[in-house]
Design a protein around this motif. Structure first.
Motif, PDB file in Angstrom:
ATOM      1  N   LEU A  77       0.820  -1.239   0.056  1.00  0.00           N
ATOM      2  CA  LEU A  77      -0.082   0.128  -0.068  1.00  0.00           C
ATOM      3  C   LEU A  77       0.923   1.247  -0.088  1.00  0.00           C
ATOM      4  N   MET A  78       1.751   1.162   0.941  1.00  0.00           N
ATOM      5  CA  MET A  78       2.703   2.452   1.217  1.00  0.00           C
ATOM      6  C   MET A  78       3.801   2.586  -0.302  1.00  0.00           C
ATOM      7  N   THR A  81       2.330   3.615  -3.504  1.00  0.00           N
ATOM      8  CA  THR A  81       1.576   4.971  -3.827  1.00  0.00           C
ATOM      9  C   THR A  81       2.749   5.993  -3.345  1.00  0.00           C
ATOM     10  N   GLY A  82       3.601   5.795  -2.414  1.00  0.00           N
ATOM     11  CA  GLY A  82       4.667   6.829  -2.186  1.00  0.00           C
ATOM     12  C   GLY A  82       5.197   7.247  -3.379  1.00  0.00           C
ATOM     13  N   TYR A  84       4.753   8.198  -6.196  1.00  0.00           N
ATOM     14  CA  TYR A  84       4.182   9.152  -6.838  1.00  0.00           C
ATOM     15  C   TYR A  84       4.575  10.436  -6.244  1.00  0.00           C
ATOM     16  N   VAL A  85       4.891  10.558  -4.969  1.00  0.00           N
ATOM     17  CA  VAL A  85       5.450  11.900  -4.359  1.00  0.00           C
ATOM     18  C   VAL A  85       6.801  12.086  -4.947  1.00  0.00           C
ATOM     19  N   LEU A  86       7.705  11.030  -5.152  1.00  0.00           N
ATOM     20  CA  LEU A  86       9.115  11.232  -5.492  1.00  0.00           C
ATOM     21  C   LEU A  86       8.844  11.466  -7.144  1.00  0.00           C
ATOM     22  N   PHE A 248      11.110  -1.690   5.962  1.00  0.00           N
ATOM     23  CA  PHE A 248      11.559  -0.575   5.532  1.00  0.00           C
ATOM     24  C   PHE A 248      11.962  -0.589   4.263  1.00  0.00           C
ATOM     25  N   THR A 251       9.422  -1.523   1.374  1.00  0.00           N
ATOM     26  CA  THR A 251       8.806  -0.396   1.157  1.00  0.00           C
ATOM     27  C   THR A 251       9.414   0.646   0.249  1.00  0.00           C
ATOM     28  N   ALA A 252      10.759   0.768   0.617  1.00  0.00           N
ATOM     29  CA  ALA A 252      11.583   1.732  -0.180  1.00  0.00           C
ATOM     30  C   ALA A 252      11.678   1.270  -1.728  1.00  0.00           C
ATOM     31  N   MET A 255       8.810   1.678  -3.679  1.00  0.00           N
ATOM     32  CA  MET A 255       8.404   3.439  -3.840  1.00  0.00           C
ATOM     33  C   MET A 255       9.509   3.825  -4.861  1.00  0.00           C
ATOM     34  N   PHE A 256      10.808   3.636  -4.732  1.00  0.00           N
ATOM     35  CA  PHE A 256      11.683   4.255  -5.717  1.00  0.00           C
ATOM     36  C   PHE A 256      11.721   3.323  -7.081  1.00  0.00           C
TER      37      PHE A 256
ATOM     38  N   TRP B  20       6.824  13.261   4.171  1.00  0.00           N
ATOM     39  CA  TRP B  20       6.663  12.193   3.241  1.00  0.00           C
ATOM     40  C   TRP B  20       7.425  10.833   4.197  1.00  0.00           C
ATOM     41  N   TYR B  25       7.419   6.088   6.383  1.00  0.00           N
ATOM     42  CA  TYR B  25       8.582   5.239   7.151  1.00  0.00           C
ATOM     43  C   TYR B  25       8.344   5.462   8.741  1.00  0.00           C
ATOM     44  N   ILE B  29       6.012   2.569   9.781  1.00  0.00           N
ATOM     45  CA  ILE B  29       7.166   1.398  10.019  1.00  0.00           C
ATOM     46  C   ILE B  29       7.760   1.558  11.479  1.00  0.00           C
ATOM     47  N   SER B  54      -1.010   7.288   5.516  1.00  0.00           N
ATOM     48  CA  SER B  54       0.100   7.771   4.882  1.00  0.00           C
ATOM     49  C   SER B  54      -0.245   7.863   3.409  1.00  0.00           C
ATOM     50  N   ILE B  55      -1.078   7.190   2.917  1.00  0.00           N
ATOM     51  CA  ILE B  55      -1.474   7.483   1.537  1.00  0.00           C
ATOM     52  C   ILE B  55      -2.536   8.972   1.067  1.00  0.00           C
ATOM     53  N   PHE B  58       0.386  11.609   1.269  1.00  0.00           N
ATOM     54  CA  PHE B  58       0.801  11.647   0.279  1.00  0.00           C
ATOM     55  C   PHE B  58       0.228  12.567  -0.987  1.00  0.00           C
ATOM     56  N   ILE B  62       1.757  16.169  -2.571  1.00  0.00           N
ATOM     57  CA  ILE B  62       1.664  16.543  -3.824  1.00  0.00           C
ATOM     58  C   ILE B  62       1.102  17.884  -4.076  1.00  0.00           C
TER      59      ILE B  62
END
Lengths: 582, 89
Positions: A77-78, A81-82, A84-86, A248, A251-252, A255-256, B20, B25, B29, B54-55, B58, B62
């Motif tokens: 989930l995180m 979606t996260g 898209y912030v990047l 962690f 998730t990372a 995301m990336f 973010w 995180y 987490i 968190s979503i 986000f 943005i």
């Protein structure tokens, strides 16, 4: 009306709609074909991005995975979606300003190097094909369960539809079809979720419903689920079982990886202005969040419904859906204690995990499996996570039209993602490989023909993946995200934010990321799967999360190597100054 | 002028990425288990952040970025156009 008739009707109408849109918006130039003539409004692009992004995996598999994993499932989930912030803050606006057709275009130009472009093309094709294979499996499942045609016929029908609008319409056709597909898929996802939320908690909003009390009692749904899970020998639903460091890193990496996926990035090339690219990333995430915040609710509802309707029920009086999915091969029941009653609990029911069916029926009418029962636990039920979303409306006894709608939605999700990926593959072959590297003299018209042929060949290969699914689809998904995170994301990010990075640094970084990530995944997933547990992992990082470590290695190597070689030429400095202006 | 545009942009991006990081995180987490001791309705707070909160953040991040950058663009790049219009008036 009967379920099958309704399903044919819904799927037929939606397919006719997609084809109509494709004819209306077909591509006339390479500009149209690759980036839809840069004329897509930010909202439409947001919807198209959402449909492009939300694949069969998001629509069909994710909620089932979360139902199975509980809080551990949050990584998806995180993670999905996260990113898209990047994308919005670090990449999309600058890449749009750069204003070319493809991701390898940017890498090749920014690092003034054909070798860098080639590395990018290889990563891109690998990532995209990995992904397409998963979509085709989704199409196959939906066709075989709901339309009761052969999986192969289903895949071929799906391929013909994609062929029609991707080859004819290019990016322009795909974009507007994806807008329609988004509407179909989100409607199909929300309607059953709202119904079930009302049924279980009396709350029409699923996002709030799964934190609410169960209708007619004073117990919170999640507390009840924790208690049921513990009773059946699972871990509490709302608690982690994975280590924090692994969660962690996974998730990372997701995301990336999301921010580095070529078929997502290229969507931001299609809007008219730089400010539209930023806005469009925001809309895309809103449209994605609509499904992604509903999914954990669907997961919790599905889990509780599943336990309620199956646990301690006699097989002969088990609900119809149980038998339907059993005949497709996604559910199996092995009566370990020979009492005719279904017992569901933690652990694998069967030795070898996946059921191998025989032609015989057992004394209760169940399909007999060859597998020996796994005697270390009392679980008698094998269930494929993929059926949670598809079977959910049946489990909750919703009307037939809702079930038919879900089938059409799942197809929309799979086809839209497949089309987006196929376009990226064909563009990288016709534009990056042919036009920019092998045959620079071809005209625009010839390039367009190459693009269409490449799309056709890519669709054919994807179809083969669907008909002969490689057994390793699930394993290679980690690969796709890991590679995107450890090769493409750093090259793009440093290319924009660090002017001093030269081609030597960038190429060394990408190759480091590629090698670290792929050797780790290949070692644990293919060479030594028996070592694939936290005892042997480096720092306790699972192969799913290694892409993030690969990305850090990429950064370090790129910066160090870069310092040993001369600065990039002054045109590159000017180019970066230019893309930094809105 | 251009370099101060870029600097302001970097400040905005860094502070938003900080938020973010904290909501996903951090709350989802690292401190998730501690936050689970607090409850909102039927949700444990850490669980809520990792599967819902968190979503939502986000999305807010943005659109905050879109708003701040549009303002910044106007300040640095549209002012010349505006003054031209004024001259015509």
């Amino acid at each position: 009306m009967e379920l099958q008739t309704l399903t044919y009707l819904f799927v037929g109408i939606s397919f006719a709609l997609y084809i109509g849109i494709a004819i209306w918006s077909r591509a006339r130039s390479t500009n149209d074909f690759y980036i839809a003539g840069k004329g897509v409004s930010p909202i439409a692009n947001g919807m198209a991005t959402a449909a492009d992004w939300m694949s069969a995996a998001s629509f069909i598999s994710m909620a089932g995975l979360i139902a199975f994993l509980g809080k551990d499932g949050s990584v998806y989930l995180m993670g999905w979606t996260g990113g898209y912030v990047l994308l919005a803050l670090l990449l999309a606006p600058y890449l749009r300003k750069f204003g070319q057709y493809t991701v390898p275009d940017f890498i090749g130009t920014r690092y003034y190097s054909k070798a860098a472009r080639l590395v990018a093309i290889i990563c891109l094709i690998f990532i995209s094909f990995t992904y397409v294979a998963g979509q085709m499996r989704g199409v196959g499942i939906v066709f075989s369960r709901f339309l009761e045609v052969d999986i192969n016929t289903g895949v071929i029908i799906g391929m013909l539809i994609v062929f029609f609008y991707a080859v004819l319409g290019g990016m322009k056709g795909i974009t507007y079809t994806q807008v329609a597909q988004y509407c179909v898929l989100i409607f199909a996802y929300l309607v059953p979720a709202i119904f079930i939320s009302l049924l279980i908690t009396n709350n029409p909003i699923p996002q709030l419903g799964f934190g609410d009390k169960i209708a007619g009692s004073s117990v919170y749904l999640l507390d009840k689920l924790d208690q049921l899970s513990l009773e059946l020998g699972f871990n509490a639903y709302t608690e982690n079982t994975k280590s924090n460091i692994d969660v962690f890193f996974i998730t990372a990496a997701l995301m990336f990886g999301t921010a580095g996926l070529p078929h997502v990035i290229v969507r931001f090339f299609t809007v008219p202005k730089v400010s539209d690219a930023r806005k469009s990333a925001g809309y895309a995430l809103v449209f994605i969040a609509l499904l992604y915040t509903t999914a954990p609710a669907v997961a919790a509802f599905a889990k509780i419904n599943f336990i309620d309707s199956v646990q301690k029920v006699e097989y002969q009086s088990a609900p119809n859906w149980f038998k339907n999915w059993e005949s497709i091969g996604l559910i199996a029941w092995k009566d370990k204690n020979d009492d005719g009653i279904i017992n569901y609990s933690s652990g694998n029911a069967l030795e070898g995990v996946k059921p191998i069916y025989t032609d015989q029926l057992g004394k209760h009418g169940q399909r007999v499996v060859e597998n020996e029962p796994n005697q270390s636990n009392k679980n008698e039920v094998y269930i494929d996570n993929d059926i949670m979303v598809l079977a959910n409306p049946e489990i909750a006894q919703l009307p037939n039209w809702v079930i038919a709608l879900v089938a059409a939605g799942a197809l929309a999700a799979a086809l839209s993602t497949a089309a987006g990926l196929l376009l990226v593959i064909s563009a990288s072959i016709s534009h990056d490989l042919m036009k920019k590297m092998l045959m620079p003299k071809i005209t625009e018209k010839q390039e367009l023909i190459f693009a269409r042929c490449a799309a056709a060949v890519a669709i054919f290969i994807a179809g083969l993946f669907g008909i002969y699914p490689p057994g390793f689809v699930a394993q290679v998904v980690a690969f796709a995200f890991g590679l995107a995170a450890s090769t493409i994301f750093p090259a793009l990010f440093l290319g924009i934010f660090y002017k001093r990075l030269n081609k030597e640094g960038a190429i060394a970084g990408m190759i480091t990321g590629l090698l670290t990530t792929s050797s780790y995944i290949i070692y644990f997933k293919f060479l030594n799967p028996s070592f694939n547990n936290s005892e042997f992992w480096i720092f306790g990082i699972s192969p799913e999360g290694i892409g993030f470590l690969g990305m850090i290695m990429n950064f370090i190597v790129a910066l160090i190597v870069s310092n040993f070689y001369s600065r990039p030429p002054s045109e590159i400095y000017q180019m970066i100054d230019e893309i930094r202006k809105p | 002028m251009k370099s101060s545009y870029w600097k302001s942009n970097l400040i905005i991006v860094t502070s938003l990425l900080f938020v973010w990081f904290i909501v996903s995180y951090g709350f989802g987490i690292i401190w998730s288990d501690e936050l689970d001791n607090l409850k909102i309705g039927g949700f444990k707070l850490g669980f809520w952040f990792s599967q819902q909160g968190s979503i939502y953040f986000f999305v807010i991040i943005i659109f905050t970025y879109v708003y701040l950058l549009n303002k910044l663009d106007k300040k640095y790049f549209n002012s010349s156009e505006k003054s031209e219009i004024k001259e015509k008036d």
